[in-house]
Design an enzyme around this catalytic site. Sequence first.
Site, PDB file in Angstrom:
ATOM      1  N   GLU A 382     -18.315 -19.480  -7.094  1.00  0.00           N
ATOM      2  CA  GLU A 382     -16.962 -19.658  -7.615  1.00  0.00           C
ATOM      3  C   GLU A 382     -16.521 -21.048  -7.166  1.00  0.00           C
ATOM      4  OE1 GLU A 382     -13.890 -17.147  -6.070  1.00  0.00           O
ATOM      5  OE2 GLU A 382     -12.611 -17.435  -7.813  1.00  0.00           O
ATOM      6  N   HIS A 394      -8.923 -21.998  -2.844  1.00  0.00           N
ATOM      7  CA  HIS A 394     -10.114 -22.806  -2.534  1.00  0.00           C
ATOM      8  C   HIS A 394      -9.695 -24.099  -1.845  1.00  0.00           C
ATOM      9  CE1 HIS A 394     -13.226 -20.588  -4.983  1.00  0.00           C
ATOM     10  NE2 HIS A 394     -12.096 -19.934  -5.192  1.00  0.00           N
ATOM     11  N   ARG A 478       3.344 -21.566 -27.314  1.00  0.00           N
ATOM     12  CA  ARG A 478       2.739 -22.607 -28.160  1.00  0.00           C
ATOM     13  C   ARG A 478       1.360 -23.013 -27.656  1.00  0.00           C
ATOM     14  NH1 ARG A 478       8.115 -23.951 -28.782  1.00  0.00           N
ATOM     15  NH2 ARG A 478       8.182 -25.104 -26.820  1.00  0.00           N
ATOM     16  N   HIS A 502      -2.249  -9.071  -7.600  1.00  0.00           N
ATOM     17  CA  HIS A 502      -2.643 -10.137  -8.518  1.00  0.00           C
ATOM     18  C   HIS A 502      -1.939 -10.077  -9.868  1.00  0.00           C
ATOM     19  CE1 HIS A 502      -5.832 -10.959  -5.642  1.00  0.00           C
ATOM     20  NE2 HIS A 502      -6.069 -12.085  -6.285  1.00  0.00           N
ATOM     21  N   ASP A 524     -12.946  -9.184  -5.807  1.00  0.00           N
ATOM     22  CA  ASP A 524     -12.668 -10.468  -5.153  1.00  0.00           C
ATOM     23  C   ASP A 524     -12.357 -10.211  -3.667  1.00  0.00           C
ATOM     24  OD1 ASP A 524     -12.442 -13.184  -4.917  1.00  0.00           O
ATOM     25  OD2 ASP A 524     -10.484 -13.360  -5.882  1.00  0.00           O
TER      26      ASP A 524
END
Length: 641
Positions: A382, A394, A478, A502, A524
Amino acid sequence: MWKAVCVLALCSQLLYGSVFRFASPDLAAKQAARRIADLIVSKKGDKTVLGLATGSTMIPVYRELKKIVCEEKIDLSNVVTFNLDEYLGIPSSHPQSYRSFMYAHLFEGILGSGIKEENIHIPSSESWMDYERLIESEGPIDLQLLGIGRNGHIGFAEPGADGESKTMIVDLADATRQDNARFFDGQVERVPRQAVTMGVGTIVKAKEIVLLAFGKHKADAVAQALTAPIRSEVPATFLQAHPRVDFFLDSEAAQQLDKKAVRRFANARLLIDHRIQEGDLWVANGKIVAPQDQADEEIDVRGRILAPGFIDLQINGGFGCDFSRNPERISEVARQLPQFGVTSFFATVVSSSRERYRAVLPRLQPCEFCGEGAANLGIHLEGPFFAPAYAGAHDPQYILPEGEALEGVYGDLQGVKLVTLAPELPKADQLIRELKSQGIRVLAGHSAATLEQMKTGIETGVGCCTHLFNAMKPFHHREPGIPGAALLQPQLPYTLILDGAHLASETLMLCWKCNPEGMILVTDATEILGLPDGKYQLGSMNIEAYNDRVYVANTHTIAGSRLSLDKAVRTLHRLTGCSLAAALEAASLKPAQFAGLYPAKGVLAIGSDADFILLSDALDVEATYIGGTLVWSQFREASGR
Ligand code: F6R
């Protein structure tokens, strides 16, 4: 019947010790070398005593060990080695002596490591009488490497050796001389008739033993060593009494182990063809088989749901082990996962430094059946090719938005099966194509991709979206972005983390209404899985857990989870009202299909792996089988007919 089954399974685990099946001898050799190197490093300069073997099986192990020692500059000045055996009747300078073998295949390649000549011990006609005393004074041996002869010998302790024998002179068995003629230009008469060898009693005093065997010709000896009654006709059976023996096998050497009884799991509610239907499941040789005339063993599962085992595509660790930091402890996690119904997983590594990738990836190699635990089917990388704005938890210093050559970043890609990257990055096209050409599946995530960029990514080879909605440009009326792509394209799989942190439950409902087919549940999970609230780590980042959630320390940035996959399945069922079958498939069939494992895994089909779970109607996991072997069960009492 349940009791009988549990007892049976327990016995076979004892007899089987930890059996590691590797896809190739090279992978097994790498892991064995890694085990030795890790042991030496863990001693932090204290003495490590190694028992070493010779023979063709050991050649790749020593090749890998030399590589690791040199690349990682491991100090061997406090390593003491004892070889198992040596021929008698040929000089020690003879090219086929075991002394010559050891210098050619190992010692000459590690001279710069500080290893001391006086710490290298190889028995000989002169020294053998003192050998046992020397091992006792320097020992115990911390780790003993073993090969196995076709006749079941270990060292040169040939059939007939007693289980307590010490270092001794032996006559080589005819079978051994014939076998070893390959090292003497095929001429049996040139093979020495005698040797000096550690006895079985000496070998089993080692604290830890790793026996390696590769090839069909070893399958019989391996099966005997593990399953036959302990007896001197097969000296390797004495290893069954040792508490820490690991067998590192390639699939050919493991093939006889699969010859087990035909078992019928009767009165089940089977998840087949997307619905739950009454029936029996037949299992033999670790696989699901067609109904037979008769079963050797019948297990009444009393109407429980019997479904394919769960497969977690994204798990960073658990139980205090973070794969990005403590990869050597992966088997501890693997052993815990069956309680959640997980039979296989992809060890996930967060964005890391180049050095860390090189240190970690070789230790997370896929292993089909790791001891008694869930199987690591490969690595999920990942990062680090992410959009900096969506790095999430991260470490920003490792994010590479410009893209770079794969090998330059990760080193060797062996064992890597999944990569999550941002498809809009300037070099993403090239990276996706290259990963695809190496058989690696690409997921889009940690990304600012627009719908158009995502579509281009899909055309190039992106096959899934990582934790949809999290760490990506949100849906805009949009500019629908990756969420728009995932919700509108029923053929596009996407993963969700259903831990209550999440996603809002309405977002889950939206996903379920728009693209139920594509939904894959992942955890995860971080090292916090199974542990109490507190401060932990994910890669180089400090994280903390409270209120069922995991955050980057002192922030509100979510950092993975402490979720288990069975809980995610129950949540999907509860919040969407979907069928039991659909909830179970989101953690079994769906990940198997995306990862290319179907139909070997993810379904209860004839010929599929017998990786399955028994569940209550509330979807609580009650027992987990991997390759037909019961690896976890909450049943304590007999409950059969
Ligand atoms: C080696 C030894 C033997 C070999 C065994 C397998 O020191 O003592 O037990 O390990 O004969 O040999 P290979 O690996 O050549 O098949």
